[in-house]
Design a protein around this motif. Structure first.
Motif, PDB file in Angstrom:
ATOM      1  N   GLN A  38      90.072 128.686 -76.093  1.00 17.51           N
ATOM      2  CA  GLN A  38      89.917 128.458 -74.447  1.00 17.51           C
ATOM      3  C   GLN A  38      88.294 128.903 -74.423  1.00 17.51           C
ATOM      4  O   GLN A  38      87.499 128.503 -73.481  1.00 17.51           O
ATOM      5  CB  GLN A  38      90.779 129.471 -73.852  1.00 17.51           C
ATOM      6  CG  GLN A  38      90.643 129.569 -72.391  1.00 17.51           C
ATOM      7  CD  GLN A  38      91.447 130.578 -71.684  1.00 17.51           C
ATOM      8  OE1 GLN A  38      92.043 131.314 -72.304  1.00 17.51           O
ATOM      9  NE2 GLN A  38      91.467 130.705 -70.266  1.00 17.51           N
ATOM     10  N   ILE A  39      87.695 129.913 -74.892  1.00 13.58           N
ATOM     11  CA  ILE A  39      86.376 130.338 -74.929  1.00 13.58           C
ATOM     12  C   ILE A  39      85.442 129.224 -75.365  1.00 13.58           C
ATOM     13  O   ILE A  39      84.564 128.874 -74.822  1.00 13.58           O
ATOM     14  CB  ILE A  39      86.359 131.553 -75.956  1.00 13.58           C
ATOM     15  CG1 ILE A  39      86.775 132.756 -75.301  1.00 13.58           C
ATOM     16  CG2 ILE A  39      84.783 131.890 -75.983  1.00 13.58           C
ATOM     17  CD1 ILE A  39      87.006 134.054 -76.002  1.00 13.58           C
ATOM     18  N   ILE A  40      85.828 128.688 -76.361  1.00 11.22           N
ATOM     19  CA  ILE A  40      85.026 127.514 -77.028  1.00 11.22           C
ATOM     20  C   ILE A  40      85.118 126.302 -75.977  1.00 11.22           C
ATOM     21  O   ILE A  40      83.892 125.864 -75.660  1.00 11.22           O
ATOM     22  CB  ILE A  40      85.612 126.782 -78.244  1.00 11.22           C
ATOM     23  CG1 ILE A  40      85.313 127.884 -79.545  1.00 11.22           C
ATOM     24  CG2 ILE A  40      84.792 125.708 -78.455  1.00 11.22           C
ATOM     25  CD1 ILE A  40      83.878 128.329 -79.679  1.00 11.22           C
ATOM     26  N   LEU A  44      81.579 124.981 -74.092  1.00 14.74           N
ATOM     27  CA  LEU A  44      81.477 123.555 -74.042  1.00 14.74           C
ATOM     28  C   LEU A  44      81.122 122.894 -72.811  1.00 14.74           C
ATOM     29  O   LEU A  44      80.413 122.185 -72.674  1.00 14.74           O
ATOM     30  CB  LEU A  44      82.285 122.791 -75.156  1.00 14.74           C
ATOM     31  CG  LEU A  44      82.138 123.123 -76.446  1.00 14.74           C
ATOM     32  CD1 LEU A  44      82.997 122.408 -77.366  1.00 14.74           C
ATOM     33  CD2 LEU A  44      80.745 123.026 -77.133  1.00 14.74           C
ATOM     34  N   ASN A  45      82.128 123.365 -71.962  1.00 14.63           N
ATOM     35  CA  ASN A  45      82.129 122.630 -70.363  1.00 14.63           C
ATOM     36  C   ASN A  45      80.849 123.071 -69.732  1.00 14.63           C
ATOM     37  O   ASN A  45      80.254 122.348 -69.058  1.00 14.63           O
ATOM     38  CB  ASN A  45      83.367 122.872 -69.787  1.00 14.63           C
ATOM     39  CG  ASN A  45      84.641 122.147 -70.223  1.00 14.63           C
ATOM     40  OD1 ASN A  45      84.346 121.088 -71.026  1.00 14.63           O
ATOM     41  ND2 ASN A  45      85.859 122.651 -70.065  1.00 14.63           N
ATOM     42  N   THR A  46      80.573 124.494 -70.199  1.00 16.20           N
ATOM     43  CA  THR A  46      79.420 124.996 -69.404  1.00 16.20           C
ATOM     44  C   THR A  46      78.192 124.288 -69.852  1.00 16.20           C
ATOM     45  O   THR A  46      77.234 123.965 -69.033  1.00 16.20           O
ATOM     46  CB  THR A  46      79.265 126.449 -69.537  1.00 16.20           C
ATOM     47  OG1 THR A  46      80.576 126.793 -68.908  1.00 16.20           O
ATOM     48  CG2 THR A  46      78.158 127.020 -68.693  1.00 16.20           C
ATOM     49  N   LYS A  52      73.924 117.936 -68.557  1.00 16.22           N
ATOM     50  CA  LYS A  52      73.728 116.941 -67.668  1.00 16.22           C
ATOM     51  C   LYS A  52      72.869 117.249 -66.244  1.00 16.22           C
ATOM     52  O   LYS A  52      72.163 116.012 -65.928  1.00 16.22           O
ATOM     53  CB  LYS A  52      75.331 116.725 -67.196  1.00 16.22           C
ATOM     54  CG  LYS A  52      76.185 116.025 -67.812  1.00 16.22           C
ATOM     55  CD  LYS A  52      77.759 115.667 -67.429  1.00 16.22           C
ATOM     56  CE  LYS A  52      78.434 115.028 -68.248  1.00 16.22           C
ATOM     57  NZ  LYS A  52      79.919 114.722 -67.448  1.00 16.22           N
ATOM     58  N   SER A  53      72.919 118.488 -65.699  1.00 10.24           N
ATOM     59  CA  SER A  53      71.773 118.621 -64.744  1.00 10.24           C
ATOM     60  C   SER A  53      70.635 118.521 -65.165  1.00 10.24           C
ATOM     61  O   SER A  53      69.676 118.094 -64.603  1.00 10.24           O
ATOM     62  CB  SER A  53      72.319 120.052 -64.045  1.00 10.24           C
ATOM     63  OG  SER A  53      71.763 121.007 -64.897  1.00 10.24           O
TER      64      SER A  53
END
Length: 92
Positions: A38-40, A44-46, A52-53
């Motif tokens: 969950q932490i990984i 990774l999503n962050t 992307k930004s």
């Protein structure tokens, strides 16, 4: 490096003891693999969102450079200077 690692391990032990004293009822997670995943996933999503930004910003940067060059070129003429003064007056 070895000395620093030993120092970090010693500090981590002290932090663990202080944490247990401050929060005596705290229970660690039973499923470390799931918690780690969950932490990984969150990390990774962050990171993906930041990249992307940044990619979008990098693409916009080229457009901004072209706009800046155009404005600088316009500023060289009397008509461009007059337009800049008019725009500044409207903004003010």
């Amino acid at each position: 490096i070895v000395q620093q690692t030993k120092g970090l391990a010693y500090n981590a032990k002290n932090l663990d003891e202080q944490f247990r004293q401050t929060y005596p009822g705290y229970q660690t997670a039973k499923n470390y693999g799931q918690q780690y995943q969950q932490i990984i996933t969150t990390s990774l999503n962050t990171l993906n969102g930041v990249l992307k930004s940044m990619g979008s910003s990098a693409q916009n940067f080229e457009n901004e450079n072209a706009r800046l060059a155009f404005l600088q070129q316009q500023e060289q003429s009397a008509a461009g200077q007059t337009q800049a003064i008019q725009a500044a007056a409207q903004i003010a």
